[in-house]
Design a protein around this motif. Structure first.
Motif, PDB file in Angstrom:
ATOM      1  N   GLN A 335       0.842  -1.185   0.162  1.00 45.36           N
ATOM      2  CA  GLN A 335       0.099  -0.119  -0.074  1.00 45.36           C
ATOM      3  C   GLN A 335       0.909   1.267  -0.153  1.00 45.36           C
ATOM      4  O   GLN A 335       1.486   1.611   0.866  1.00 45.36           O
ATOM      5  N   ASP A 336       0.802   1.950  -0.967  1.00 42.63           N
ATOM      6  CA  ASP A 336       1.564   3.232  -1.523  1.00 42.63           C
ATOM      7  C   ASP A 336       0.935   4.342  -0.288  1.00 42.63           C
ATOM      8  O   ASP A 336      -0.409   4.307  -0.080  1.00 42.63           O
ATOM      9  N   MET A 337       1.878   5.165   0.065  1.00 38.33           N
ATOM     10  CA  MET A 337       1.110   6.244   0.926  1.00 38.33           C
ATOM     11  C   MET A 337       1.612   7.664   0.432  1.00 38.33           C
ATOM     12  O   MET A 337       2.813   7.901  -0.052  1.00 38.33           O
ATOM     13  N   ASN A 338       0.831   8.595   0.744  1.00 36.11           N
ATOM     14  CA  ASN A 338       1.021  10.094   0.363  1.00 36.11           C
ATOM     15  C   ASN A 338       0.416  10.809   1.438  1.00 36.11           C
ATOM     16  O   ASN A 338      -0.635  11.068   1.767  1.00 36.11           O
ATOM     17  N   ILE A 339       1.339  11.369   2.283  1.00 38.57           N
ATOM     18  CA  ILE A 339       1.157  12.241   3.393  1.00 38.57           C
ATOM     19  C   ILE A 339       1.539  13.632   3.361  1.00 38.57           C
ATOM     20  O   ILE A 339       2.925  13.920   2.815  1.00 38.57           O
ATOM     21  N   ARG A 340       0.679  14.586   3.400  1.00 40.37           N
ATOM     22  CA  ARG A 340       1.069  15.988   3.475  1.00 40.37           C
ATOM     23  C   ARG A 340       0.928  16.683   4.648  1.00 40.37           C
ATOM     24  O   ARG A 340       0.136  16.492   5.398  1.00 40.37           O
ATOM     25  N   TYR A 341       2.132  16.927   5.177  1.00 41.26           N
ATOM     26  CA  TYR A 341       2.134  17.532   6.816  1.00 41.26           C
ATOM     27  C   TYR A 341       2.481  18.785   7.224  1.00 41.26           C
ATOM     28  O   TYR A 341       3.468  19.431   6.504  1.00 41.26           O
TER      29      TYR A 341
END
Length: 472
Positions: A335-341
Motif C-alpha cells: 500500500q503506497d502512501m502520500n502524506i502532506r504534513y
C-alpha cells in the motif's frame, strides 16, 4: 504608459491570440505525457519528452530561444540587462487519465466555455499561458531589466527529480513563481512524505490480484481484487459489485470518489471501500485479516487519525494522509502512501509512527521521499507585487495562503505558487478539477489569468535588485 492604456493593450493582445492559444494548447494536450521507463534523452519516459518537444517547438515558433535541458527541465527565454533572471516554471507531465471520462482525455474538448482534457489545468494550460505572457513582453519592445526564463518540467507529478538536476547545471533564478495553484499567492507548502509504503507479510492466499489507484498523489476512484472462495454469498455494501467468474472465484470491484491526495474532503477512497467489504464478509484468514485491519486504519480517514499522525499547524493547517496505489505481488500486498504534513510534525516522526504501526500488524513500512515544509513571509516585496497584480486585474481582494499540495516552488530558494486557478467560478456537474476524470479549466478565467501574469511580470521586472533580498 498609464495603467489603463497598458491593460487595454493586454486585452487586445489576448483577443488577437485567442485562437493561437487554443490551437497550441490542443497540440500540447495531445501528447500523452504520463511518466514511463527512462530512455536516452527522455529520463522520465517518452511521453513527457514528447510533450517537452511540443512546448519547445511552440516556443521556438513564437520567437524564443530554447533549450531541452537534456529532457529534465527545458526552457524558453528572453535576455535581460542584469545578470540575474526571473523564472516561471510549469510542467508538461500529467497523471494517468484513469476511467470515467466523457470525452477523449487527450483531445481538447470545449463545452460552454470549459476546456476539458487531461492536463488542461495541471499544468499544460499554464505552460501555454506563460509562453503568451512572455510573448507580450517580447513584442512590447521594452528591454527587460532581468532575463526571463520559462521552465518546463517533466517530473512534477511523481518525484520532482527534474528540478534538482536543472539546478545542478543552471543558476537559481532571482525569483520564481509556478502557476500550478489557485490565485492569489501560495507562500508555503506542507511537507510531503510520499512514494513509501506498507508491505504485508507473504500471507495472502484467499485474496489475489488486489489493485487500485494509478498515481501516488491521487485518491483512487476504483479498486478490485479476486476472492479465492467458491459457492458463498456476500453482504451487500454501497460501492461494491460482486461478479462470479467462470472458475467459481469472485471478482470484487469497488467504486469510490477520486481526486487529488491533498484534498480528501468529499472523496471516498475505493481501496478503503474494498478493504472494509473484505473484512465485513470475513473472506480472509487470521494473517490476512491482520494486514487488512491495518489497511482499514490507513483508509478510515484522509487525515491520519487511524495511523495516529493527525495534527494541525498554525501556518500550514491540517495533515492529510491517503493510500494512493495498492498492488499485489504473489502473496504480498503493498500500500503506497502520500502524506502532506504541516510544521507541527517532522518527516522523521511520521516515519517512526508508521514503522511502529506496521510492526504491530506483522508488516513493514519503507519511507522513500520526504520533503520538509516551507514558508516565505507574505511581506516579501515580490509576493506583494503578485498580490497587487492579481487584485488590480481581477478586482478581488488579494490574500496569501498556504498550500495542501506540493509544487515546484519548494525546490527553489525564492519561489511561490501564483494562479491560474480561480475559486469564484462554480464548476458545472460535467467537469472536475485536476487529477480527476473530466479535468477542466474555464477559458474566460484562463484569459484573465494570462492578463494577471503579464501585469505581474512587467511589475517584477521593474523592482530593483534590493527588493529581491529576503529579510529572513
Amino acid at each position: 504608459m498609464k495603467e489603463t492604456e497598458l491593460f487595454k493593450q493586454i486585452d487586445e493582445f489576448i483577443e488577437k491570440h485567442e485562437k493561437d492559444i487554443l490551437s497550441d494548447l490542443a497540440e500540447l494536450i495531445s501528447k500523452k505525457s504520463v511518466k514511463g521507463p527512462a530512455e536516452e534523452g527522455a529520463p522520465y519516459g517518452r511521453g513527457p519528452r514528447n510533450a517537452l518537444d511540443s512546448v519547445l517547438a511552440i516556443a521556438q515558433r513564437l520567437g524564443f530561444s530554447v533549450n531541452d535541458g537534456g529532457g529534465h527541465v527545458g526552457w524558453a527565454e528572453l535576455p535581460g540587462e542584469e545578470k540575474d533572471h526571473l523564472a516561471v516554471i510549469t510542467h508538461v507531465d500529467v497523471v494517468p487519465e484513469g476511467d470515467g471520462w466523457n470525452s477523449d482525455p487527450y483531445v481538447l474538448t470545449e463545452k460552454d466555455g470549459w476546456l476539458i482534457a487531461r492536463g488542461v489545468c495541471d499544468d499544460k494550460g499554464a505552460a501555454i499561458l506563460s509562453l503568451y505572457a512572455a510573448l507580450f513582453l517580447m513584442q512590447r519592445g521594452t528591454p527587460l531589466r532581468y532575463g526571463l526564463r520559462l521552465l518546463f518540467g517533466c517530473d512534477e507529478e511523481c518525484c520532482m527529480h527534474d528540478v534538482p538536476h536543472y539546478l545542478e547545471n543552471n543558476p537559481e533564478p532571482l525569483f520564481c513563481f509556478t502557476p500550478d495553484v489557485d490565485f492569489p499567492v501560495s507562500v508555503g507548502e506542507k511537507g510531503i512524505h510520499s512514494n513509501g509504503g506498507f508491505y504485508s507479510a507473504p500471507v495472502f492466499k484467499n485474496i489475489s490480484e488486489f489493485s487500485g489507484g494509478n498515481a501516488s498523489n491521487s485518491i483512487p476512484g476504483n479498486a478490485s481484487c479476486i476472492v479465492n472462495v467458491r459457492g458463498r454469498s456476500f453482504k451487500p455494501m454501497k460501492g461494491i459489485t460482486v461478479s462470479e467468474r467462470q472458475d467459481g472465484r469472485y471478482l470484487i470491484e469497488a467504486q469510490g470518489v477520486g481526486g487529488h491526495a491533498a484534498h480528501p474532503d468529499g472523496k471516498h477512497n475505493a481501496i478503503g471501500i474494498l478493504t472494509d467489504f473484505l473484512l465485513e464478509n470475513d473472506v480472509c484468514d487470521a494473517e490476512e485479516r491482520t494486514f487488512l485491519e491495518l489497511m482499514h486504519k490507513i483508509h478510515v480517514s484522509g487525515y491520519g487519525e487511524g495511523l495516529g499522525i493527525n495534527c494541525e499547524g498554525k501556518l500550514l493547517g491540517r495533515l492529510t494522509s491517503i493510500g494512493g496505489i495498492i498492488s499485489q505481488e504473489g502473496a504480498v500486498l503493498r500500500q503506497d502512501m502520500n502524506i502532506r504534513y504541516p510544521e507541527c510534525i517532522s518527516g522523521a516522526e511520521i516515519t517512526a509512527a508508521l514503522e511502529k504501526i506496521a510492526a504491530e500488524h506483522n508488516a513493514r513500512f519503507e519511507a522513500v521521499e520526504v520533503l520538509e515544509p516551507f514558508y516565505i513571509s507574505p511581506d516579501y516585496a515580490p509576493i506583494q507585487t503578485l498580490v497587487e497584480s492579481y487584485s488590480d486585474v481581477s478586482g478581488h481582494e488579494g490574500k496569501t495562503y498556504t498550500l495542501f499540495g506540493g509544487t515546484y516552488a519548494r525546490r527553489f530558494k525564492n519561489a511561490v505558487g501564483f494562479g491560474p486557478g480561480d475559486d469564484f467560478t462554480p464548476r458545472p456537474s460535467f467537469v472536475a478539477s485536476d487529477h480527476a476524470p473530466n479535468e477542466a479549466s474555464y477559458f474566460p478565467v484562463m484569459k484573465e489569468a494570462l492578463k494577471i501574469f503579464i501585469v505581474a511580470l512587467i511589475r517584477l521586472e521593474e523592482l530593483p535588485p534590493s527588493a529581491y533580498v529576503r529579510a529572513d
